[in-house]
Design a protein around this motif. Structure first.
Motif, mmCIF file in Angstrom:
data_model
loop_
_atom_site.group_PDB
_atom_site.id
_atom_site.type_symbol
_atom_site.label_atom_id
_atom_site.label_comp_id
_atom_site.label_asym_id
_atom_site.label_seq_id
_atom_site.Cartn_x
_atom_site.Cartn_y
_atom_site.Cartn_z
ATOM 1 N N LYS A 2 1.190 -1.443 -0.166
ATOM 2 C CA LYS A 2 0.151 0.145 0.018
ATOM 3 C C LYS A 2 1.035 1.281 -0.365
ATOM 4 O O LYS A 2 0.390 2.254 -0.219
ATOM 5 C CB LYS A 2 -1.143 -0.079 0.943
ATOM 6 C CG LYS A 2 -2.524 -1.088 1.602
ATOM 7 C CD LYS A 2 -2.830 -0.767 2.030
ATOM 8 C CE LYS A 2 -4.169 -2.311 1.791
ATOM 9 N NZ LYS A 2 -4.933 -2.144 2.801
ATOM 10 N N THR A 3 1.887 1.369 0.661
ATOM 11 C CA THR A 3 3.167 2.608 0.362
ATOM 12 C C THR A 3 3.486 2.470 -0.918
ATOM 13 O O THR A 3 3.993 3.893 -1.097
ATOM 14 C CB THR A 3 4.560 1.912 1.448
ATOM 15 O OG1 THR A 3 5.042 0.514 0.964
ATOM 16 C CG2 THR A 3 3.690 1.380 2.972
ATOM 17 N N HIS A 5 1.277 3.282 -3.507
ATOM 18 C CA HIS A 5 -0.025 4.011 -4.257
ATOM 19 C C HIS A 5 -0.068 5.031 -3.541
ATOM 20 O O HIS A 5 0.934 5.459 -3.132
ATOM 21 C CB HIS A 5 -1.161 3.658 -3.188
ATOM 22 C CG HIS A 5 -2.805 3.672 -3.807
ATOM 23 N ND1 HIS A 5 -3.007 4.432 -3.869
ATOM 24 C CD2 HIS A 5 -2.936 3.013 -4.624
ATOM 25 C CE1 HIS A 5 -4.390 4.746 -4.613
ATOM 26 N NE2 HIS A 5 -4.225 4.189 -4.996
ATOM 27 N N GLN A 6 -0.128 6.193 -4.610
ATOM 28 C CA GLN A 6 -0.810 7.654 -5.201
ATOM 29 C C GLN A 6 -1.349 7.895 -3.976
ATOM 30 O O GLN A 6 -0.706 8.651 -3.567
ATOM 31 C CB GLN A 6 -1.355 7.733 -6.206
ATOM 32 C CG GLN A 6 -0.725 9.026 -6.325
ATOM 33 C CD GLN A 6 -1.083 9.405 -7.626
ATOM 34 O OE1 GLN A 6 -1.946 8.913 -8.863
ATOM 35 N NE2 GLN A 6 -1.159 10.794 -8.569
ATOM 36 N N SER A 7 -2.188 7.513 -2.612
ATOM 37 C CA SER A 7 -2.807 8.224 -2.016
ATOM 38 C C SER A 7 -1.319 8.139 -0.833
ATOM 39 O O SER A 7 -2.107 9.394 0.393
ATOM 40 C CB SER A 7 -3.638 6.800 -1.404
ATOM 41 O OG SER A 7 -3.424 6.094 -1.178
ATOM 42 N N MET A 8 -0.125 7.145 -0.484
ATOM 43 C CA MET A 8 -0.246 8.209 0.253
ATOM 44 C C MET A 8 1.080 9.273 -0.178
ATOM 45 O O MET A 8 2.208 9.679 1.068
ATOM 46 C CB MET A 8 1.826 6.937 0.330
ATOM 47 C CG MET A 8 1.389 5.747 0.684
ATOM 48 S SD MET A 8 1.017 4.954 2.570
ATOM 49 C CE MET A 8 2.171 6.014 3.148
ATOM 50 N N VAL A 10 -0.557 11.818 -1.087
ATOM 51 C CA VAL A 10 -1.580 13.317 -0.533
ATOM 52 C C VAL A 10 -1.054 14.170 0.342
ATOM 53 O O VAL A 10 -1.799 15.225 0.727
ATOM 54 C CB VAL A 10 -2.996 12.377 -0.234
ATOM 55 C CG1 VAL A 10 -3.840 13.783 0.124
ATOM 56 C CG2 VAL A 10 -3.591 11.734 -1.493
ATOM 57 N N TRP A 37 6.536 10.582 -11.993
ATOM 58 C CA TRP A 37 6.534 9.844 -10.455
ATOM 59 C C TRP A 37 7.348 8.974 -10.616
ATOM 60 O O TRP A 37 7.007 7.957 -11.189
ATOM 61 C CB TRP A 37 4.697 10.093 -10.452
ATOM 62 C CG TRP A 37 4.691 8.645 -9.051
ATOM 63 C CD1 TRP A 37 5.519 9.258 -7.895
ATOM 64 C CD2 TRP A 37 3.506 8.114 -9.003
ATOM 65 N NE1 TRP A 37 4.946 8.184 -7.217
ATOM 66 C CE2 TRP A 37 3.905 7.418 -7.390
ATOM 67 C CE3 TRP A 37 2.903 8.068 -9.266
ATOM 68 C CZ2 TRP A 37 2.242 6.997 -7.165
ATOM 69 C CZ3 TRP A 37 1.591 7.085 -9.165
ATOM 70 C CH2 TRP A 37 2.050 6.720 -7.848
ATOM 71 N N HIS A 51 9.072 7.605 -3.150
ATOM 72 C CA HIS A 51 8.657 8.331 -4.012
ATOM 73 C C HIS A 51 9.150 9.812 -4.027
ATOM 74 O O HIS A 51 9.828 10.917 -3.628
ATOM 75 C CB HIS A 51 6.928 9.073 -3.910
ATOM 76 C CG HIS A 51 5.812 7.206 -3.026
ATOM 77 N ND1 HIS A 51 5.293 7.102 -3.981
ATOM 78 C CD2 HIS A 51 6.198 6.856 -1.889
ATOM 79 C CE1 HIS A 51 4.296 6.013 -3.582
ATOM 80 N NE2 HIS A 51 5.517 5.999 -1.782
ATOM 81 N N ARG A 53 8.579 12.614 -7.293
ATOM 82 C CA ARG A 53 7.816 13.719 -7.690
ATOM 83 C C ARG A 53 8.151 14.800 -8.202
ATOM 84 O O ARG A 53 8.981 15.707 -7.692
ATOM 85 C CB ARG A 53 6.210 13.930 -7.537
ATOM 86 C CG ARG A 53 5.747 12.457 -6.749
ATOM 87 C CD ARG A 53 3.897 12.214 -7.336
ATOM 88 N NE ARG A 53 3.179 13.128 -7.747
ATOM 89 C CZ ARG A 53 2.226 13.176 -8.548
ATOM 90 N NH1 ARG A 53 1.807 12.459 -8.370
ATOM 91 N NH2 ARG A 53 0.944 14.076 -9.157
#
Length: 120
Positions: A2-3, A5-8, A10, A37, A51, A53
């Motif tokens: 899950k780490t 995922h782009q939601s990390m 936000v 990204w 990540h 970006r």
């Protein structure tokens, strides 16, 4: 993971928006390029998920007001990934349009430094 995922991203993106882009009267979007990204996973005595970006102002790349902000979010875990040890947000680079007035360039860089981000 899950780490990955782009939601990390936000919470860090909201912080960038509120503390940097909004005060500058700017909005931003991601850079639509392969380097826009990237995710790196480092496995060893500890595990790091990084990540990277690139965000850009909404101005056209030809507009002197255009700038890009290259940043990273690093999550550090123990070897079992059962304990999140640290989270770091770092500004890697800021690129402004070559015709952006020096005063405006300084405002962009100062906005990023002012929030305690690490500028390398």
């Amino acid at each position: 993971f899950k780490t990955t995922h782009q939601s990390m991203l936000v919470p860090a993106m909201v912080k960038l928006a509120e503390s940097v882009f909004k005060p500058l009267g700017q909005n931003f979007k991601d850079v639509n390029r392969p380097e826009g990204w990237k995710i790196q996973i480092h496995i060893g005595e500890a595990i790091y998920i990084v990540h990277k970006r690139i965000e850009q102002s909404l101005h056209s790349p030809d507009d002197p007001k255009h700038f890009e902000c290259h940043w990273s979010l690093r999550l550090s875990f123990d070897k079992q990934m059962s304990d999140l040890k640290a989270v770091f947000v770092r500004i890697i680079d800021v690129k402004t349009h070559p015709d952006m007035p020096k005063e405006e360039q300084d405002k962009v860089v100062d906005a990023l430094k002012g929030e305690g981000y690490l500028i390398s």
